[in-house]
Design a protein around this motif. Structure first.
Motif: not given
Length: 336
Positions: A105-129
């Motif tokens: 992200l710092k050095n170039g435009d290599f990845i794109q912004k995400l659209l939702p992935v439902p299972n990300a709602a199940n991440l346990r602390p301290p992990f976040k999308a």
């Protein structure tokens, strides 16, 4: 455009979509992914059987073929940079460290912004999308000992115990000077244990190697009593051999592996479905049983008894991208 902005806002807030709307929307993503027919995954699994098992279960469930490019971190970064700079958009999803994504992200435009992935709602602390990536799993570092050579009070309980005079010249380690697990350990211990710790450890004259899987077996064979940069998972297949992974009382330095979709991914829907599958309980339990920390709720509890201490290990910290040049320079100074 308004709908897309709402989706991205929900992503940043933790994917809090109404269930019915989420299900209907996700069904269309899955249908589009199946039409795409395949997904190209760039990763650093280095042939790990648990990654292969997740790939096979994904292919079986969705009928979507997976092409996997498996490289070391530096090779993978350069591959993505070269391809995208040339306008050759071949990869869909990458599974790399958090710091690698920060660097992209710092050095170039290599990845794109995400659209939702439902299972990300199940991440346990301290992990976040976040708006670009989702945690996949955590790869902690501990100490591997040969149980025939290291017994009783000699078994290290703290990272400080590595600096005992009895271990001088007897420690095996991943090289701490270049980018990799060795420098991750060096940086985290520098920040958490103080500069004096690494100075004393350098005086112990550890032997450096770059073959992490084989190094664990060298300890098992008795070539060295201790390996000080043991990725938990690389010892999970040594059951029955005279080795044990120690999690020091201060905790384990770690690298967090994240999933992100590459810019102009040709199979972007399949990439999202792959991420969804990677974050389901069965996939995460495979990683927990391989002695890594899963990132979703309930997965660590499904680990086998021998894997439980590692799936729930105390974490010490990650290396920071902003500190990397200084840490690599300091390591080269202490280990000329």
């Amino acid at each position: 455009m308004k709908l897309k902005r709402i989706a991205l806002a929900a992503l940043a807030a933790g994917f809090a979509f109404p269930a019915a709307a989420q299900d209907a929307s996700w069904d269309s993503v899955v249908a589009a992914a199946k039409k795409e027919g395949k997904v190209v995954v760039y990763n650093m699994a280095l042939g790990a059987p648990y990654f292969t098992a997740v790939v096979k279960s994904f292919e079986k469930e969705y009928g979507i073929a997976v092409e996997s490019l498996d490289l070391r971190a530096s090779e993978l970064v350069e591959r993505i940079r070269t391809e995208q700079s040339a306008g050759r958009y071949l990869g869909d999803v990458e599974m790399v460290t958090t710091t690698m994504i920060e660097e992209q992200l710092k050095n170039g435009d290599f990845i794109q912004k995400l659209l939702p992935v439902p299972n990300a709602a199940n991440l346990r602390p301290p992990f976040k999308a976040n708006e670009h990536s989702i945690p996949a799993y955590v790869q902690p570092l501990g100490i591997l000992i040969n149980t025939r050579l290291v017994k009783g009070d000699d078994v290290p309980k703290s990272w400080n115990d590595l600096n005992s005079p009895k271990w001088k010249g007897k420690l095996l380690s991943d090289d701490m000077r270049p980018l990799g697990s060795g420098n991750t350990l060096f940086a985290v211990l520098q920040n958490n244990m103080g500069a004096e710790f690494n100075e004393k450890l350098a005086e112990q004259k550890p032997v450096f190697s770059r073959d992490m899987r084989n190094d664990a077996r060298r300890v098992a064979r008795g070539e060295y009593p201790i390996y000080i940069t043991q990725v938990f998972a690389f010892a999970s297949d040594l059951k029955g051999l005279p080795v044990k992974v120690i999690v020091p009382q201060e905790g384990a330095p770690y690298a967090q592996m994240d999933l992100a979709i590459l810019k102009n991914a040709p199979h972007a829907n399949a990439a999202r479905v792959f991420m969804q599958h990677f974050l389901n309980l069965d996939s995460q339990a495979l990683y927990a049983n391989a002695w890594m920390l899963p990132v979703v709720k309930g997965a660590a509890e499904r680990a086998d008894p021998d894997a439980q201490p590692y799936a729930n290990a105390k974490l010490m910290g990650m290396a920071k991208l902003s500190e990397r040049p200084d840490m690599m320079s300091l390591a080269k100074k202490l280990y000329p």
